[in-house]
Design a protein around this motif. Structure first.
Motif, PDB file in Angstrom:
ATOM      1  N   TYR A  78       0.745  -0.970  -0.075  1.00  0.00           N
ATOM      2  CA  TYR A  78      -0.074  -0.090   0.067  1.00  0.00           C
ATOM      3  C   TYR A  78       0.821   1.189   0.149  1.00  0.00           C
ATOM      4  O   TYR A  78       1.831   1.433   0.511  1.00  0.00           O
ATOM      5  CB  TYR A  78      -0.759   0.013   1.230  1.00  0.00           C
ATOM      6  N   LYS A  90      -5.446   8.396   3.190  1.00  0.00           N
ATOM      7  CA  LYS A  90      -6.024   7.532   2.996  1.00  0.00           C
ATOM      8  C   LYS A  90      -5.252   6.268   2.148  1.00  0.00           C
ATOM      9  O   LYS A  90      -3.880   6.984   1.605  1.00  0.00           O
ATOM     10  CB  LYS A  90      -7.211   7.474   1.928  1.00  0.00           C
ATOM     11  N   ARG A  92      -4.072   3.153  -0.691  1.00  0.00           N
ATOM     12  CA  ARG A  92      -4.148   2.950  -1.836  1.00  0.00           C
ATOM     13  C   ARG A  92      -3.168   2.065  -2.272  1.00  0.00           C
ATOM     14  O   ARG A  92      -1.979   2.195  -1.956  1.00  0.00           O
ATOM     15  CB  ARG A  92      -4.519   4.089  -2.918  1.00  0.00           C
ATOM     16  N   LYS A 136      -8.723  -3.931  -1.540  1.00  0.00           N
ATOM     17  CA  LYS A 136     -10.139  -3.534  -1.275  1.00  0.00           C
ATOM     18  C   LYS A 136     -10.373  -2.483  -0.441  1.00  0.00           C
ATOM     19  O   LYS A 136     -11.381  -1.682  -0.461  1.00  0.00           O
ATOM     20  CB  LYS A 136     -11.148  -4.375  -0.957  1.00  0.00           C
ATOM     21  N   ILE A 137      -9.529  -2.264   0.726  1.00  0.00           N
ATOM     22  CA  ILE A 137      -9.574  -1.325   1.668  1.00  0.00           C
ATOM     23  C   ILE A 137      -8.823  -0.203   1.176  1.00  0.00           C
ATOM     24  O   ILE A 137      -9.264   0.860   2.033  1.00  0.00           O
ATOM     25  CB  ILE A 137      -8.881  -1.719   3.005  1.00  0.00           C
ATOM     26  N   SER A 139      -8.465   3.174  -1.536  1.00  0.00           N
ATOM     27  CA  SER A 139      -9.136   3.932  -2.587  1.00  0.00           C
ATOM     28  C   SER A 139      -8.601   3.683  -3.897  1.00  0.00           C
ATOM     29  O   SER A 139      -7.387   4.097  -4.207  1.00  0.00           O
ATOM     30  CB  SER A 139      -9.235   5.600  -2.295  1.00  0.00           C
ATOM     31  N   TYR A 222     -14.650  -4.323  -7.703  1.00  0.00           N
ATOM     32  CA  TYR A 222     -14.321  -3.415  -6.715  1.00  0.00           C
ATOM     33  C   TYR A 222     -15.333  -2.783  -5.701  1.00  0.00           C
ATOM     34  O   TYR A 222     -15.629  -2.883  -4.421  1.00  0.00           O
ATOM     35  CB  TYR A 222     -13.235  -2.503  -6.963  1.00  0.00           C
ATOM     36  N   ILE A 226     -16.535  -3.744  -1.741  1.00  0.00           N
ATOM     37  CA  ILE A 226     -16.478  -2.627  -0.661  1.00  0.00           C
ATOM     38  C   ILE A 226     -17.906  -2.339  -0.177  1.00  0.00           C
ATOM     39  O   ILE A 226     -18.024  -1.525   1.008  1.00  0.00           O
ATOM     40  CB  ILE A 226     -15.776  -1.409  -1.186  1.00  0.00           C
TER      41      ILE A 226
END
Length: 228
Positions: A78, A90, A92, A136-137, A139, A222, A226
Motif C-alpha cells: 500500500y 487514505k 491505495r 479492497k480497503i 481507494s 471492487y 467494498i
C-alpha cells in the motif's frame, strides 16, 4: 511460519507501544508507528529501536527503517495519499504494486501465448479477484476503471489475432453488425494497436460482449467488494 514466529517474538513490542500510548500497525516484522511531528518520530525511532535490540535481542534493519511522511511510505503493498476533502490520509495500492499487476496482466494478454482466449480470460479473472480482494480497503475506483480499459484493449488485440486473416476478420465484423464496406476496410488495417482502437472493433468486441465472454470488470468487482 515467518509471520507466526514474528508475532511470538514481537508480542512484547506490541505491549510496550500500547503502554506508551503509541498509534501503530504491525504485520509480522513490518511496523508503522504514527506520531505528530518529525521530532517525535526521531525520538520514538531511537527509543523503540533501543527496546528491540536491548530488551528483545533482535537486530533492527537500518536500511529499511526510516522516518517519513505517509505519502512517502510503502507498507504491505500500500501507498498513502492525503484526501483534501476528507482531510485525512487514505490508503491505495502503491505504484510498485500497480506496476507489478500491469506486468502480470501483460503476460496473460500476450498475443503470442499459445492458449485460447477463454483461458486468458479465466486467468485474468483470477488475477483481478485476488488483487482486489487484497487491496479492497484502498481507494482505487478510478484506478480500476483505468486498468479495465487497458485489459479490454489488450484482450481485443488477442481476439483480433485469433481471427487471423482479413477475410475471417471481415466475416466476423459483419456477423457482429458492422456494414460490409466498413468491415472490409477495417479488416485490412495494419497494426494491432491501431485497429483495436477503431470504432468497428470497439462496437463488435464491446465491453458488454467481453463481459458475456466471461471477463469481469475490475471497477464493478471492487465496488461490489467494498459494499458487501
Amino acid at each position: 511460519m515467518s509471520p507466526l514466529l514474528s508475532n511470538i517474538m514481537l508480542n512484547e513490542l506490541d505491549k510496550e507501544m500500547e503502554e506508551r500510548g503509541l498509534d501503530f500497525v504491525r504485520y509480522a516484522d513490518d511496523c508503522i508507528i504514527m506520531v505528530g511531528s518529525e521530532q517525535a518520530a526521531n525520538r520514538v525511532m531511537k527509543s523503540i529501536s533501543g527496546f528491540i535490540e536491548e530488551k528483545l535481542g533482535l537486530k533492527v534493519n537500518a536500511t529499511k527503517s526510516r522516518v517519513g511522511k505517509p505519502k512517502h511510505l510503502k507498507y504491505l503493498g500500500y501507498g498513502f495519499y492525503y484526501d483534501t476533502f476528507a482531510k485525512q490520509y487514505k490508503a491505495r495500492p502503491h505504484a510498485k504494486a500497480v506496476a507489478k499487476f500491469k506486468a502480470r496482466m501483460r503476460q496473460l494478454t500476450c498475443r503470442s501465448w499459445g492458449v485460447s482466449n477463454s483461458v486468458k480470460v479465466q486467468k485474468l479473472n483470477q488475477l483481478i479477484r485476488g488483487w482486489i480482494n487484497y487491496f479492497k480497503i484502498g481507494s482505487m475506483k478510478s484506478l480500476c476503471a483505468e486498468l479495465d480499459n487497458n485489459i479490454r484493449y489488450r484482450l481485443r488485440m488477442c481476439i483480433w489475432k485469433h481471427w487471423k486473416t482479413p477475410k475471417n476478420r471481415a466475416k466476423n465484423l459483419i456477423k457482429l453488425g458492422i456494414p460490409a464496406w466498413s468491415a472490409w476496410k477495417t479488416a485490412y488495417i495494419s497494426g494491432y494497436a491501431k485497429v483495436c482502437r477503431s470504432w468497428d472493433v470497439h462496437q463488435t468486441i464491446s465491453n458488454a460482449r467481453l463481459e458475456e465472454f466471461g471477463l469481469i470488470s475490475m471497477k464493478d468487482y471492487y465496488v461490489k467488494r467494498i459494499t458487501c
